[in-house]
Design a protein around this motif. Structure first.
Motif, PDB file in Angstrom:
ATOM      1  N   ARG A  71       0.825  -1.210   0.000  1.00 30.09           N
ATOM      2  CA  ARG A  71       0.000   0.000   0.000  1.00 30.09           C
ATOM      3  C   ARG A  71       0.856   1.256   0.000  1.00 30.09           C
ATOM      4  O   ARG A  71       0.563   2.229  -0.695  1.00 30.09           O
ATOM      5  CB  ARG A  71      -0.913   0.032   1.232  1.00 30.09           C
ATOM      6  CG  ARG A  71      -2.247  -0.646   1.088  1.00 30.09           C
ATOM      7  CD  ARG A  71      -3.164  -0.273   2.233  1.00 30.09           C
ATOM      8  NE  ARG A  71      -3.571   1.130   2.164  1.00 30.09           N
ATOM      9  CZ  ARG A  71      -4.279   1.747   3.101  1.00 30.09           C
ATOM     10  NH1 ARG A  71      -4.648   1.098   4.192  1.00 30.09           N
ATOM     11  NH2 ARG A  71      -4.609   3.008   2.968  1.00 30.09           N
ATOM     12  N   GLU A 124       0.159   3.671  -2.994  1.00 25.25           N
ATOM     13  CA  GLU A 124      -0.615   4.870  -2.680  1.00 25.25           C
ATOM     14  C   GLU A 124       0.242   6.127  -2.572  1.00 25.25           C
ATOM     15  O   GLU A 124      -0.252   7.237  -2.814  1.00 25.25           O
ATOM     16  CB  GLU A 124      -1.449   4.649  -1.421  1.00 25.25           C
ATOM     17  CG  GLU A 124      -2.510   3.571  -1.606  1.00 25.25           C
ATOM     18  CD  GLU A 124      -3.663   3.695  -0.631  1.00 25.25           C
ATOM     19  OE1 GLU A 124      -4.288   4.775  -0.583  1.00 25.25           O
ATOM     20  OE2 GLU A 124      -3.909   2.707   0.094  1.00 25.25           O
ATOM     21  N   ALA A 152      -0.645   9.365  -4.778  1.00 23.49           N
ATOM     22  CA  ALA A 152      -0.799  10.718  -4.238  1.00 23.49           C
ATOM     23  C   ALA A 152       0.123  11.707  -4.937  1.00 23.49           C
ATOM     24  O   ALA A 152      -0.266  12.856  -5.217  1.00 23.49           O
ATOM     25  CB  ALA A 152      -0.513  10.705  -2.738  1.00 23.49           C
ATOM     26  N   ASP A 180     -13.898   6.934   3.784  1.00 24.90           N
ATOM     27  CA  ASP A 180     -12.484   6.585   3.674  1.00 24.90           C
ATOM     28  C   ASP A 180     -12.204   5.966   2.299  1.00 24.90           C
ATOM     29  O   ASP A 180     -11.248   6.331   1.610  1.00 24.90           O
ATOM     30  CB  ASP A 180     -12.139   5.601   4.797  1.00 24.90           C
ATOM     31  CG  ASP A 180     -10.677   5.212   4.823  1.00 24.90           C
ATOM     32  OD1 ASP A 180      -9.823   6.095   4.659  1.00 24.90           O
ATOM     33  OD2 ASP A 180     -10.388   4.018   5.030  1.00 24.90           O
ATOM     34  N   HIS A 207      -9.739   7.578  -0.788  1.00 27.68           N
ATOM     35  CA  HIS A 207      -8.626   6.899  -1.447  1.00 27.68           C
ATOM     36  C   HIS A 207      -8.922   6.640  -2.923  1.00 27.68           C
ATOM     37  O   HIS A 207      -8.010   6.698  -3.763  1.00 27.68           O
ATOM     38  CB  HIS A 207      -8.286   5.603  -0.701  1.00 27.68           C
ATOM     39  CG  HIS A 207      -7.586   5.841   0.595  1.00 27.68           C
ATOM     40  ND1 HIS A 207      -6.228   6.044   0.683  1.00 27.68           N
ATOM     41  CD2 HIS A 207      -8.062   5.942   1.870  1.00 27.68           C
ATOM     42  CE1 HIS A 207      -5.888   6.238   1.952  1.00 27.68           C
ATOM     43  NE2 HIS A 207      -6.986   6.188   2.681  1.00 27.68           N
ATOM     44  N   ASP A 208     -10.185   6.371  -3.231  1.00 25.70           N
ATOM     45  CA  ASP A 208     -10.545   6.176  -4.635  1.00 25.70           C
ATOM     46  C   ASP A 208     -10.429   7.492  -5.411  1.00 25.70           C
ATOM     47  O   ASP A 208     -10.002   7.494  -6.576  1.00 25.70           O
ATOM     48  CB  ASP A 208     -11.962   5.629  -4.755  1.00 25.70           C
ATOM     49  CG  ASP A 208     -12.329   5.294  -6.192  1.00 25.70           C
ATOM     50  OD1 ASP A 208     -11.658   4.424  -6.787  1.00 25.70           O
ATOM     51  OD2 ASP A 208     -13.266   5.918  -6.736  1.00 25.70           O
ATOM     52  N   VAL A 258      -5.143   0.245  -5.930  1.00 21.79           N
ATOM     53  CA  VAL A 258      -5.521   0.819  -4.634  1.00 21.79           C
ATOM     54  C   VAL A 258      -6.826   0.193  -4.147  1.00 21.79           C
ATOM     55  O   VAL A 258      -6.937  -0.235  -2.983  1.00 21.79           O
ATOM     56  CB  VAL A 258      -5.667   2.354  -4.741  1.00 21.79           C
ATOM     57  CG1 VAL A 258      -6.308   2.914  -3.468  1.00 21.79           C
ATOM     58  CG2 VAL A 258      -4.309   3.002  -4.964  1.00 21.79           C
ATOM     59  N   ARG A 272      -7.179  -2.396  -0.869  1.00 19.21           N
ATOM     60  CA  ARG A 272      -8.032  -1.992   0.251  1.00 19.21           C
ATOM     61  C   ARG A 272      -9.125  -3.039   0.516  1.00 19.21           C
ATOM     62  O   ARG A 272      -9.550  -3.218   1.656  1.00 19.21           O
ATOM     63  CB  ARG A 272      -8.619  -0.611  -0.008  1.00 19.21           C
ATOM     64  CG  ARG A 272      -7.561   0.493   0.090  1.00 19.21           C
ATOM     65  CD  ARG A 272      -8.140   1.859  -0.216  1.00 19.21           C
ATOM     66  NE  ARG A 272      -9.241   2.155   0.687  1.00 19.21           N
ATOM     67  CZ  ARG A 272      -9.081   2.507   1.964  1.00 19.21           C
ATOM     68  NH1 ARG A 272      -7.858   2.613   2.479  1.00 19.21           N
ATOM     69  NH2 ARG A 272     -10.123   2.756   2.721  1.00 19.21           N
ATOM     70  N   HIS A 303      -6.005  12.630   6.130  1.00 15.21           N
ATOM     71  CA  HIS A 303      -6.673  12.783   4.834  1.00 15.21           C
ATOM     72  C   HIS A 303      -6.731  14.263   4.430  1.00 15.21           C
ATOM     73  O   HIS A 303      -6.462  14.611   3.272  1.00 15.21           O
ATOM     74  CB  HIS A 303      -8.107  12.243   4.903  1.00 15.21           C
ATOM     75  CG  HIS A 303      -8.205  10.762   5.046  1.00 15.21           C
ATOM     76  ND1 HIS A 303      -9.360  10.127   5.463  1.00 15.21           N
ATOM     77  CD2 HIS A 303      -7.294   9.774   4.835  1.00 15.21           C
ATOM     78  CE1 HIS A 303      -9.161   8.825   5.488  1.00 15.21           C
ATOM     79  NE2 HIS A 303      -7.918   8.584   5.120  1.00 15.21           N
ATOM     80  N   MET A 349       1.180  10.724   2.447  1.00 12.79           N
ATOM     81  CA  MET A 349       0.523   9.436   2.260  1.00 12.79           C
ATOM     82  C   MET A 349       1.347   8.317   2.890  1.00 12.79           C
ATOM     83  O   MET A 349       0.793   7.395   3.517  1.00 12.79           O
ATOM     84  CB  MET A 349       0.295   9.152   0.771  1.00 12.79           C
ATOM     85  CG  MET A 349      -0.486   7.869   0.507  1.00 12.79           C
ATOM     86  SD  MET A 349      -2.174   7.874   1.165  1.00 12.79           S
ATOM     87  CE  MET A 349      -3.032   8.771  -0.150  1.00 12.79           C
ATOM     88  N   HIS A 381       0.697   8.489   6.492  1.00  9.71           N
ATOM     89  CA  HIS A 381      -0.659   7.993   6.774  1.00  9.71           C
ATOM     90  C   HIS A 381      -0.672   6.472   6.877  1.00  9.71           C
ATOM     91  O   HIS A 381      -1.236   5.900   7.817  1.00  9.71           O
ATOM     92  CB  HIS A 381      -1.593   8.472   5.656  1.00  9.71           C
ATOM     93  CG  HIS A 381      -2.992   7.959   5.751  1.00  9.71           C
ATOM     94  ND1 HIS A 381      -3.769   8.077   6.887  1.00  9.71           N
ATOM     95  CD2 HIS A 381      -3.774   7.322   4.823  1.00  9.71           C
ATOM     96  CE1 HIS A 381      -4.960   7.539   6.670  1.00  9.71           C
ATOM     97  NE2 HIS A 381      -4.982   7.073   5.423  1.00  9.71           N
TER      98      HIS A 381
END
Length: 290
Positions: free
Chosen positions: A128, A132, A136, A174, A178-179, A194, A198, A224, A243, A246
């Motif tokens: 991830r 991710e 980002a 959430d 992310h989508d 992604v 998830r 976020h 990210m 996070h």
């Protein structure tokens, strides 16, 4: 279809010490885990070790109970949970099958993901962080004004849900956040990866946390918002860094909750729960935020 050969009961106990406790086990020496969770974990191990593939048929419910050394009731609940998270397919009149994925990259490569294995979960979090953070970074460079608005609105929604501690609404917001970041990367494969990763993380939430959130919702929501601001400002390096932070926070919270769960012996079965089944509540859990 692969031929099924399972180890002897003795070998199963040695290889999998977290099996459903029997009447002769010292239950006081181990933390409580619902029976369906233990059997679901064993069943995923069984599928992996037998090298069963999507579409392969499993033994009957009675046969699985005998193979795993569990009661039929607990085995039935384990099958329900695994069907609910998309790992098994139960076809009336036909039997129980390893679920077939959509044929996407994540489905093909991660069909053997074991959601209760810490090794697998940590590898998933590492993946991830790779996927991710790049998503980002690209979003900060490529996002259109409409995509930026979607990212910021979904981030604000996660904070609203976190303040209310509405776990299920937070999970939806959430996923939308992310989508939205994935969509703003303008790469359909990154976005798909992604979403797929998830979904796998959600399986761990169901089996390990029973629908509860593994960490602080408000901390995640404020992260976020920070990511959304970096994307809005076009600060690619900062969006990538935030990210990564996070997902590192998610991993830290996950590991802490696992430690608490393993060492907190106060979470015991309700009085009157059947001895040996480990099933104070055999109802399948609901999906929550990852």
């Amino acid at each position: 279809m692969n031929q099924i050969h399972w180890r002897s009961e003795k070998e199963c106990i040695v290889a999998n010490p977290s099996r459903v406790p029997g009447r002769g086990d010292d239950d006081a020496s181990r933390p409580y885990r619902p029976g369906y969770e233990l059997v679901a974990e064993q069943l995923l191990d069984y599928i992996s070790e037998q090298e069963l593939r999507p579409g392969d048929r499993l033994p009957t419910e009675k046969g699985l109970a005998e193979i795993l050394g569990a009661t039929r009731n607990v085995t039935r609940e384990a099958v329900k949970v695994l069907a609910a998270i998309g790992r098994l397919s139960v076809r009336r009149g036909a039997g129980i099958f390893v679920a077939e994925g959509s044929g996407g990259l994540v489905d093909d490569q991660m069909a053997q993901f074991r959601p209760t294995s810490m090794e697998h979960v940590l590898m998933l979090l590492d993946y991830r962080s790779v996927i991710e953070s790049e998503t980002a970074r690209r979003a900060a460079t490529l996002a259109t004004p409409i995509e930026v608005r979607a990212i910021k609105e979904s981030a604000r929604t996660t904070l609203d849900c976190a303040v209310r501690h509405d776990v299920h609404a937070f999970a939806r917001a959430d996923a939308a956040f992310h989508d939205a970041v994935g969509a703003a990367s303008h790469n359909v494969f990154l976005r798909s990866s992604v979403a797929g990763v998830r979904r796998l993380a959600g399986q761990s939430d169901v089996l390990l946390f029973h629908g509860d959130a593994p960490g602080s919702l408000e901390v995640a929501a404020r992260q976020h918002l920070a990511i959304a601001e970096a994307v809005s400002a076009g600060e690619a390096a900062l969006a990538e860094e935030l990210m990564l932070e996070h997902i590192a926070t998610t991993q830290s919270q996950f590991e802490r909750k696992i430690r608490d769960r393993l060492f907190n012996l106060g979470d015991r079965p309700a009085p009157g729960a059947p001895a040996g089944d480990g099933a104070a509540d055999s109802s399948p859990p609901r999906t929550s935020a990852s």
